[in-house]
Write a protein that holds these residues in place. Sequence first.
Motif, short mmCIF file in Angstrom:
data_model
loop_
_atom_site.label_atom_id
_atom_site.label_comp_id
_atom_site.label_asym_id
_atom_site.label_seq_id
_atom_site.Cartn_x
_atom_site.Cartn_y
_atom_site.Cartn_z
N ARG A 99 -7.18 1.80 -10.25
CA ARG A 99 -6.24 0.78 -10.39
C ARG A 99 -5.92 1.13 -11.86
O ARG A 99 -4.85 1.07 -12.20
N THR A 100 -6.79 1.32 -12.62
CA THR A 100 -6.49 1.49 -14.00
C THR A 100 -6.01 2.72 -14.20
O THR A 100 -5.21 2.91 -15.10
N LEU A 101 -6.53 3.79 -13.70
CA LEU A 101 -5.85 5.37 -13.93
C LEU A 101 -4.54 5.21 -13.29
O LEU A 101 -3.64 5.92 -13.89
N LEU A 102 -4.18 4.51 -12.24
CA LEU A 102 -2.92 4.59 -11.80
C LEU A 102 -1.80 4.21 -12.73
O LEU A 102 -0.67 4.51 -12.83
N THR A 103 -2.21 2.91 -13.52
CA THR A 103 -1.37 2.47 -14.57
C THR A 103 -1.16 3.42 -15.70
O THR A 103 -0.03 3.22 -16.64
N PRO A 108 1.14 8.53 -10.65
CA PRO A 108 0.08 8.05 -9.90
C PRO A 108 0.03 8.62 -8.55
O PRO A 108 -1.09 8.60 -7.98
N LEU A 109 0.95 9.24 -7.79
CA LEU A 109 0.69 9.53 -6.42
C LEU A 109 -0.14 10.73 -6.26
O LEU A 109 -0.61 10.79 -5.21
N SER A 110 -0.14 11.44 -7.31
CA SER A 110 -1.00 12.60 -7.15
C SER A 110 -2.60 12.12 -6.86
O SER A 110 -3.38 13.01 -6.18
N ASP A 210 -6.80 0.54 -4.30
CA ASP A 210 -7.15 1.15 -5.65
C ASP A 210 -8.18 0.27 -6.48
O ASP A 210 -8.78 0.89 -7.43
N GLY A 211 -8.36 -0.94 -6.15
CA GLY A 211 -9.41 -1.77 -6.62
C GLY A 211 -10.75 -1.34 -6.03
O GLY A 211 -11.90 -1.74 -6.96
N LEU A 248 2.65 0.20 -6.63
CA LEU A 248 3.33 1.30 -7.22
C LEU A 248 4.90 1.32 -6.87
O LEU A 248 5.77 2.15 -6.97
N LYS A 249 5.39 0.16 -6.20
CA LYS A 249 6.77 -0.05 -5.70
C LYS A 249 7.46 1.25 -5.02
O LYS A 249 8.23 1.71 -5.24
#
Length: 330
Positions: A99-103, A108-110, A210-211, A248-249
């Motif tokens: 979750r931290t990485l995605l922000t 982030p989809l990769s 993701d958490g 991620l909408k």
Amino acid sequence: MVLISQEEALAWVDEQLAQAGYRRAADPEVARKTTWSLVWCIEIDREPVYFKAASDSLRHEAAITQALAEWAAEQVPRVLATDVSRGWLLLANAGIMLRTLLTEQPDPLSHLHALLPKYVQFQRTMADHVHQLLALKAPDRRLRTLPCLYDALLADKAMITLGQEENHEDSLSPEQTDRLRTLSPRVRDLCDELAAFGIPQTLHHDDFHDGNIFLQDGRYIFMDWAECAVAHPFFSMNVFLRSAAYRLKLGPAELNALRDTYLSAWELNLSPADLMRAWDLSQVLATICRTLTWYAVTKDLPPEDKAEEGLSVPGWLGEFLGAINQFDTK
């Protein structure tokens, strides 16, 4: 409820750390606390470790996590110690939460596309350990047992009608509860149809998002196995896609691409039409599995906690009704 003696738990932690060659540097900090679990972050000489205690309904997590560390060490957190009888876990640091990485990532989809084949690999491995997982008290939500579990759930009138008198937004109307009962034969038919595709049932993570996924040394680490079951593998994608869409909408095209990445990794000998039929069936039935998780966690809570937390039971039954209505209109 998680009821532990902090003094007793700390004594156990210190003993286990000493045996592993570590020493606690400070008092623990509460990293997460819910009605059904407690997680401490504990600073040691090198990096933090984590103590987790679970309620009786989730006590199987300690034994299952210990077993997973033996069967798939590269894909689960390193276990420093367990007390299976008390449902206690002491885990090494698992890296950075996804979750931290995605922000922080421009794409982030990769990460999501990269981890899904790894999760399929994990699920394939666990299919060989189904009987051992069941012996370790993993909930049995295989397709042959799911219809009976559904019927038993609906027999608990108090739980499925929570919030009805208050007209809570997550409650069910009397008409909806009647509809759920009439769907019992249909649930059995859906389970039979999905089972006929022959997709191996395995360990399913019912809170796969993701958490609960970490990245460490280039490896995706799947953790928090309290809300697990032996079930159809595709069930895990229900919460995963809901969470990804929310955080991620994402729109339908992006969600479908994630679905396709997951399904492709299975390399199933099914026609495209059969594969999509199996997928659609699984996503309807996954909502029942998710309801059963909430039911297991909340049904024995004290009344004041059950009145709040237990609303997820009718809430997810409502999701099931929506899913089956959508399925029928396809």
